[in-house]
Motif scaffolding. Structure first.
Motif, PDB file in Angstrom:
ATOM      1  N   ARG A 130     -11.534   8.814   2.056  1.00  0.00           N
ATOM      2  CA  ARG A 130     -10.119   9.108   2.113  1.00  0.00           C
ATOM      3  C   ARG A 130      -9.779   9.865   3.390  1.00  0.00           C
ATOM      4  O   ARG A 130     -10.488  10.823   3.738  1.00  0.00           O
ATOM      5  CB  ARG A 130      -9.730   9.941   0.891  1.00  0.00           C
ATOM      6  N   CYS A 141      -6.436   4.187   4.970  1.00  0.00           N
ATOM      7  CA  CYS A 141      -7.679   4.909   5.276  1.00  0.00           C
ATOM      8  C   CYS A 141      -8.717   3.949   5.848  1.00  0.00           C
ATOM      9  O   CYS A 141      -9.567   4.338   6.659  1.00  0.00           O
ATOM     10  CB  CYS A 141      -8.242   5.559   4.022  1.00  0.00           C
ATOM     11  N   PHE A 194      -7.847   1.051  -4.424  1.00  0.00           N
ATOM     12  CA  PHE A 194      -7.245   2.178  -3.719  1.00  0.00           C
ATOM     13  C   PHE A 194      -6.453   3.036  -4.714  1.00  0.00           C
ATOM     14  O   PHE A 194      -5.667   2.518  -5.503  1.00  0.00           O
ATOM     15  CB  PHE A 194      -6.319   1.687  -2.615  1.00  0.00           C
ATOM     16  N   CYS A 220      -6.771   4.926   0.483  1.00  0.00           N
ATOM     17  CA  CYS A 220      -5.781   3.851   0.407  1.00  0.00           C
ATOM     18  C   CYS A 220      -6.097   2.845   1.509  1.00  0.00           C
ATOM     19  O   CYS A 220      -7.062   3.007   2.271  1.00  0.00           O
ATOM     20  CB  CYS A 220      -4.358   4.397   0.539  1.00  0.00           C
ATOM     21  N   LYS A 241       2.071   6.675  -6.701  1.00  0.00           N
ATOM     22  CA  LYS A 241       0.809   7.036  -7.360  1.00  0.00           C
ATOM     23  C   LYS A 241       0.351   5.945  -8.344  1.00  0.00           C
ATOM     24  O   LYS A 241       0.003   6.219  -9.490  1.00  0.00           O
ATOM     25  CB  LYS A 241       0.929   8.396  -8.049  1.00  0.00           C
ATOM     26  N   ASN A 297       0.833  -1.206   0.000  1.00  0.00           N
ATOM     27  CA  ASN A 297       0.000   0.000   0.000  1.00  0.00           C
ATOM     28  C   ASN A 297       0.863   1.250   0.000  1.00  0.00           C
ATOM     29  O   ASN A 297       0.643   2.179  -0.792  1.00  0.00           O
ATOM     30  CB  ASN A 297      -0.911  -0.001   1.228  1.00  0.00           C
ATOM     31  N   ASP A 298       1.855   1.292   0.875  1.00  0.00           N
ATOM     32  CA  ASP A 298       2.670   2.493   1.008  1.00  0.00           C
ATOM     33  C   ASP A 298       3.474   2.757  -0.267  1.00  0.00           C
ATOM     34  O   ASP A 298       3.635   3.905  -0.682  1.00  0.00           O
ATOM     35  CB  ASP A 298       3.589   2.371   2.221  1.00  0.00           C
ATOM     36  N   PRO A 306      -5.296   7.047  -3.971  1.00  0.00           N
ATOM     37  CA  PRO A 306      -5.383   8.401  -3.418  1.00  0.00           C
ATOM     38  C   PRO A 306      -5.083   9.482  -4.456  1.00  0.00           C
ATOM     39  O   PRO A 306      -5.642  10.584  -4.372  1.00  0.00           O
ATOM     40  CB  PRO A 306      -4.330   8.394  -2.311  1.00  0.00           C
ATOM     41  N   HIS A 307      -4.239   9.184  -5.437  1.00  0.00           N
ATOM     42  CA  HIS A 307      -3.913  10.180  -6.463  1.00  0.00           C
ATOM     43  C   HIS A 307      -5.092  10.457  -7.384  1.00  0.00           C
ATOM     44  O   HIS A 307      -5.068  11.423  -8.148  1.00  0.00           O
ATOM     45  CB  HIS A 307      -2.706   9.712  -7.278  1.00  0.00           C
ATOM     46  N   CYS A 319       2.552   1.905  -3.313  1.00  0.00           N
ATOM     47  CA  CYS A 319       1.603   2.382  -4.322  1.00  0.00           C
ATOM     48  C   CYS A 319       1.227   3.836  -4.085  1.00  0.00           C
ATOM     49  O   CYS A 319       1.096   4.621  -5.035  1.00  0.00           O
ATOM     50  CB  CYS A 319       0.347   1.508  -4.327  1.00  0.00           C
ATOM     51  N   VAL A 320       1.060   4.219  -2.826  1.00  0.00           N
ATOM     52  CA  VAL A 320       0.731   5.608  -2.510  1.00  0.00           C
ATOM     53  C   VAL A 320       1.875   6.532  -2.928  1.00  0.00           C
ATOM     54  O   VAL A 320       1.668   7.562  -3.578  1.00  0.00           O
ATOM     55  CB  VAL A 320       0.412   5.770  -1.012  1.00  0.00           C
TER      56      VAL A 320
END
Length: 243
Positions: free
Chosen positions: A241, A174, A163, A171, A145, A138-139, A165-166, A141-142
């Motif tokens: 989010r 969240c 997920f 994500c 982006k 996850n981290d 966020p961009h 991918c965040v």
């Protein structure tokens, strides 16, 4: 290399769909998707993405095929017991569609290699089975982006979401800000899993992946789909989010 006639035959049922057509099939062919996990969730994900003609599939997994896997991990068979899951998965995918490029990332994702691996793909599918890998993925991918298609299963239940966020969505953090304390959530080995449940959730993940690549339909972005296979009921929860 397939001839144009073979290509049209293989993807004929896609090409007649207005939502796919030749342009959509070309988008699938150019797509690069990383699937982290080649087990219960990864099996249907990888099989359906290869069948659909996704051009480059990355497989990240550090485990070998075990006899206990075969109750649900349909990528693998008896001759594969003891082989690395990545290698077994690659062989199965190329038997299904020799035109797909398959890249293997053997060993576990770590903080040292996750960003480099994820960066090479357009979209990531979370088919992991443990919390450290899920939060690490996850981290990554965040930070990069990259959209992430999430799935998890236990006993008779499963969850799926998207997920990004961009793109204004949530994500994984969240939904679950911190990992649960060790030992509070049993593993599939401890609690069990009905073999078909990861098949259902993994197929949903594959559908969400294809829709995202094609830019069609309404994704699970901002929504958590929850399956109870004993009652065969789906629930949907909104996921906001967390800024």
């Amino acid at each position: 290399m397939e001839s144009s006639d073979e290509y049209r035959q293989r993807y004929a049922r896609h090409l007649v769909l207005p939502e796919v057509g030749p342009d959509g099939q070309e988008r699938l062919r150019r797509a690069r998707v990383l699937c982290v996990g080649a087990g219960g969730l990864g099996s249907p994900v990888l099989l359906y993405l290869a069948a659909a003609g996704v051009g480059r599939l990355g497989i990240a997994d550090g485990d070998a095929v075990d006899l206990t896997n075969l109750q649900r991990q349909v990528l693998h068979g008896m001759p594969d017991v003891g082989r690395p899951k990545t290698v077994s998965a690659r062989d199965a995918l190329l038997r299904l569609n020799p035109e797909v490029q398959v890249a293997l990332h053997e060993g576990r994702l770590t903080s040292a290699n996750a960003l480099e691996i994820v960066a090479a793909y357009d979209l990531v599918v979370d088919a992991t089975d443990n919390f450290p890998a899920r939060y690490l993925l996850n981290d990554a991918c965040v930070l990069l982006k990259k959209p992430e298609v999430y799935g998890s299963v236990l006993r008779f239940e499963g969850q799926a979401s998207v997920f990004a966020p961009h793109r204004g969505g949530p994500c994984y953090r969240c939904l679950y800000p911190e990992p649960p304390p060790p030992g509070t959530v049993p593993s599939c080995a401890e609690a069990g899993i009905l073999g078909v449940v990861p098949g259902i959730i993994g197929t949903i993940q594959a559908a969400e992946t294809l829709k995202w690549i094609l830019g069609r339909g309404t994704s699970l972005l901002g929504r958590l789909l929850v399956l109870d296979a004993l009652s065969m009921q789906f629930r949907e929860l909104n996921v906001l989010r967390d800024p």
